[in-house]
Design an enzyme around this catalytic site. Structure first.
Site, PDB file in Angstrom:
ATOM      1  N   PRO A  75       0.824  -1.208   0.000  1.00 26.90           N
ATOM      2  CA  PRO A  75       0.000   0.000   0.000  1.00 26.90           C
ATOM      3  C   PRO A  75       0.862   1.263   0.000  1.00 26.90           C
ATOM      4  O   PRO A  75       1.922   1.296   0.617  1.00 26.90           O
ATOM      5  CB  PRO A  75      -0.784  -0.109   1.313  1.00 26.90           C
ATOM      6  CG  PRO A  75       0.072  -0.943   2.204  1.00 26.90           C
ATOM      7  CD  PRO A  75       0.851  -1.873   1.320  1.00 26.90           C
ATOM      8  N   CYS A 119       1.242  29.008 -16.505  1.00 21.72           N
ATOM      9  CA  CYS A 119       0.616  29.521 -17.730  1.00 21.72           C
ATOM     10  C   CYS A 119      -0.057  28.448 -18.569  1.00 21.72           C
ATOM     11  O   CYS A 119       0.326  28.205 -19.716  1.00 21.72           O
ATOM     12  CB  CYS A 119       1.679  30.253 -18.541  1.00 21.72           C
ATOM     13  SG  CYS A 119       2.461  31.516 -17.550  1.00 21.72           S
TER      14      CYS A 119
HETATM   15  N1  LLP Z   1       2.569  -1.649  -6.110  1.00 21.59           N
HETATM   16  C1  LLP Z   1       2.730  -1.404  -7.429  1.00 21.59           C
HETATM   17  C2  LLP Z   1       3.405  -2.411  -8.246  1.00 21.59           C
HETATM   18  C3  LLP Z   1       2.262  -0.212  -7.985  1.00 21.59           C
HETATM   19  O1  LLP Z   1       2.419   0.016  -9.278  1.00 21.59           O
HETATM   20  C4  LLP Z   1       1.618   0.753  -7.161  1.00 21.59           C
HETATM   21  C5  LLP Z   1       1.120   2.014  -7.708  1.00 21.59           C
HETATM   22  C6  LLP Z   1       1.492   0.454  -5.788  1.00 21.59           C
HETATM   23  C7  LLP Z   1       1.975  -0.756  -5.294  1.00 21.59           C
HETATM   24  C8  LLP Z   1       0.864   1.402  -4.823  1.00 21.59           C
HETATM   25  O2  LLP Z   1      -0.475   1.640  -5.086  1.00 21.59           O
HETATM   26  P1  LLP Z   1      -1.358   2.497  -4.037  1.00 21.59           P
HETATM   27  O3  LLP Z   1      -1.521   1.651  -2.796  1.00 21.59           O
HETATM   28  O4  LLP Z   1      -0.641   3.738  -3.749  1.00 21.59           O
HETATM   29  O5  LLP Z   1      -2.633   2.703  -4.743  1.00 21.59           O
HETATM   30  N2  LLP Z   1       0.134   8.757  -9.665  1.00 21.59           N
HETATM   31  C9  LLP Z   1      -1.153   8.116  -9.517  1.00 21.59           C
HETATM   32  C10 LLP Z   1      -1.047   6.760  -8.860  1.00 21.59           C
HETATM   33  C11 LLP Z   1      -0.139   5.784  -9.593  1.00 21.59           C
HETATM   34  C12 LLP Z   1      -0.040   4.456  -8.922  1.00 21.59           C
HETATM   35  C13 LLP Z   1       0.980   3.595  -9.566  1.00 21.59           C
HETATM   36  N3  LLP Z   1       1.237   2.356  -8.932  1.00 21.59           N
HETATM   37  C14 LLP Z   1      -2.075   9.032  -8.740  1.00 21.59           C
HETATM   38  O6  LLP Z   1      -1.670  10.153  -8.396  1.00 21.59           O
HETATM   39  O7  LLP Z   1      -3.227   8.703  -8.491  1.00 21.59           O
END
Ligand code: LLP
Length: 421
Positions: free
Chosen positions: A276, A346
Site C-alpha cells: 500500500p 501559464c
Molecule cells: N505496487 C505497485 C506495483 C504499484 O504500481 C503501485 C502504484 C502500488 C503498489 C501502490 O499503489 P497504491 O496503494 O498507492 O494505490 N500517480 C497516480 C497513482 C499511480 C499508482 C501507480 N502504482 C495518482 O496520483 O493517483
C-alpha cells in the site's frame, strides 16, 4: 481518520497550527502528520495480523527519507521501482531483506544494485527481464528470490491511467501463460522462485476486483505447487483507495481488505506481502498554500494561489479532486461562495477545482489541499522555474523541514553553460 483538525479557530497538523509552518517555511509546502502515518501503517498490520506478513510501503507514493525512516522504524518493508527508490529505502535504514523490487523495466544496473545491496525479492514483469536477471545473478554468483507478476485480466474499476490489471495494460505476464514462465524460471540459474506477485491498480474503492484477482492467484498457487514449485509468498500489491471527498461514501477499510485476502488466499499457508502507498500516506498530508489574488472573472471568481500544477499534478493529470479548506476556521453558518481555484502556471490545466465552495477569501489567506500526501510531492516538478516544493513533518507540537525549498541559486546551479557558447 487523520490529524488535520481545527483547534482554536485554526487548521492544525496534530498540535501545530499551519499558520506557524507557513510563517517559518513559506508556501507552498507539503505538511505530513507522523501520527497519521503511524496510525495508517498500523491498520494494515492489524488487517493481516492473522498471518505471517510484511507490509511493504510503496515508495513511489511518497519517497521522502523521513517518511521512509518513520515507516521503516515501525517495521515496514518497502516496495521500490527504481534504483533511486532502492537507494532511498536503504538510506532511510531499511534492510535489503525487507525490500521488494517491482517495476516493468528494471535495468541491469538497477538489478545489480539490488543484488549487491541485498534484496528480499524481485518481482519479474516479463520473460526478457527474467532472463536478464538470471544472467546477471549467475555472473555474480548470486541466487535471487523472485516472484513473477501476473496480469489477472481484472477490471480494477478505477481511473484508466492507474488501472494495471487488464490484459491490455503493460504490466506483468498474462496469467494464462504463468505455468510456462514459472517452468522457465525454475530452470534458469541464479533465480529462486518464491512466490507470485499481482497488482491491479490504484485508488480502488471497491473490494470485488481485489477478490477476483486474488481468487485467480489462489488457483495459480495450487497449479504451480502441483507443478512442483515452492510458492511460499504472495505479494498482493497495493491499490486500496482513500476518501478524497469528505462528503462521499468512504472506500472499504484496511481491515475489510485484509478479510478479502484471508477469504481468498488465507488457506494457502503463504506469507502475505502487500504494497500500500496511497492509503498510508494520502490522508497524512496536506499541501499548504496562500492566496495571491482574488480575481473577478466573467461570471466567476478566481482564487489565484501560490501552489500550482507543478506542485500538485493530480488535478491536471487525472482530473483528481482534492478538498480545499481555509486554514482559518470559518464561523458556523458563514456564507460560502464558489471560486475557481487556480495556480499561477501559464496553462488552463493549472486549475485545482472549479466552483470550490469557500467562505470570503482575501489575498494572504491560507488554504490547504487535503489528501495530498500521496503522489503529491513525488510528482512535483520545477515547471515554470518554480523551485521544487518543500516538505515538513509534524509530530505532536513540533515540526521539521524534511526537504528544504531550493533557492534560485541552487535551482540554477544544476544547469551549466558549455564553454563554447
Ligand atoms: N505496487 C505497485 C506495483 C504499484 O504500481 C503501485 C502504484 C502500488 C503498489 C501502490 O499503489 P497504491 O496503494 O498507492 O494505490 N500517480 C497516480 C497513482 C499511480 C499508482 C501507480 N502504482 C495518482 O496520483 O493517483
Amino acid at each position: 481518520m487523520d490529524h488535520f483538525n481545527y483547534h482554536r479557530g485554526e487548521l492544525c497538523a496534530e498540535d501545530v497550527p499551519l499558520t506557524r509552518i507557513a510563517a517559518q517555511v513559506g508556501t507552498p509546502v507539503y505538511v505530513y502528520s507522523a501520527a497519521t502515518l503511524t496510525r495508517h501503517f498500523g491498520l494494515f498490520r492489524q488487517a493481516l495480523a492473522w498471518t505471517d506478513h510484511l507490509v511493504c510501503f510503496a515508495v513511489k507514493s511518497n519517497s521522502n527519507l523521513a517518511v521512509l525512516k518513520l515507516l521503516g522504524d515501525l517495521g515496514a518493508g518497502m516496495d521500490v521501482v527504481s534504483g533511486g527508490e532502492y537507494a532511498r529505502a536503504r538510506a532511510a535504514g531499511v534492510p535489503g531483506d525487507r525490500i521488494v523490487f517491482s517495476g516493468v523495466g528494471k535495468t541491469v544496473a538497477e538489478m545489480r544494485m539490488a543484488i549487491e545491496g541485498g534484496i528480499r525479492q524481485v518481482n519479474l514483469e516479463s520473460e526478457p527481464e527474467m532472463r536478464a536477471l538470471s544472467a546477471l545473478a549467475a555472473s555474480m554468483g548470486a541466487v535471487v528470490p523472485v516472484a513473477v507478476r501476473v496480469n489477472p485480466d481484472v477490471d480494477a474499476r478505477t481511473h484508466e491511467k492507474i488501472a494495471t490489471g487488464k490484459s491490455e495494460n503493460k504490466f506483468g505476464i498474462p496469467i494464462a501463460r504463468a505455468a510456462e514462465v514459472y517452468a522457465e524460471a525454475a530452470a534458469l540459474p541464479g533465480l529462486q522462485v518464491v512466490g507470485i506477485d499481482v497488482h491491479i491498480g490504484s485508488q480502488l474503492t471497491d473490494l470485488e476486483p481485489f477478490r477476483a484477482a486474488y481468487a485467480k492467484v489462489a488457483d495459480l498457487t495450487r497449479t504451480l505447487r502441483a507443478d512442483g514449485h515452492a510458492i511460499s509468498r504472495l505479494d498482493l500489491g497495493g491499490g486500496l483507495g482513500i476518501p478524497y471527498r469528505r462528503d462521499n461514501n468512504a472506500p472499504p477499510l484496511p481491515i475489510e481488505y485484509g478479510q478479502v485476502i484471508r477469504e481468498t488466499v488465507g488457506d494457502l499457508g503463504c506469507e502475505i506481502e502487500i504494497e500500500p502507498g496511497r492509503n498510508i500516506v494520502g490522508n497524512a498530508g496536506v499541501l499548504l498554500s496562500q492566496v495571491i489574488y482574488v480575481k473577478q472573472g466573467e461570471g466567476r471568481d478566481f482564487l489565484i494561489v501560490d501552489a500550482a500544477m507543478n506542485d500538485l499534478a493530480r488535478p491536471a493529470m487525472y482530473g483528481a479532486h482534492h478538498d480545499i479548506v481555509p486554514v482559518a476556521e470559518p464561523a458556523v453558518g458563514a456564507p460560502v461562495r464558489p471560486f475557481d481555484v487556480v495556480g499561477p502556471v501559464c496553462e488552463s490545466g493549472d486549475t485545482f477545482q472549479k466552483g470550490a465552495e469557500l467562505p470570503q477569501m482575501a489575498a494572504g489567506d491560507l488554504i490547504a489541499f487535503r489528501s495530498a500526501g500521496a503522489y503529491g510531492a513525488v510528482m512535483a516538478s520545477e515547471y515554470n522555474s518554480r523551485p521544487l516544493v518543500p516538505e515538513v513533518l509534524v509530530s505532536g507540537d513540533h515540526f521539521a523541514v524534511i526537504r528544504a525549498r531550493p533557492t534560485f541559486e541552487e535551482m540554477l546551479a544544476r544547469d551549466s553553460i558549455p564553454e563554447w557558447l
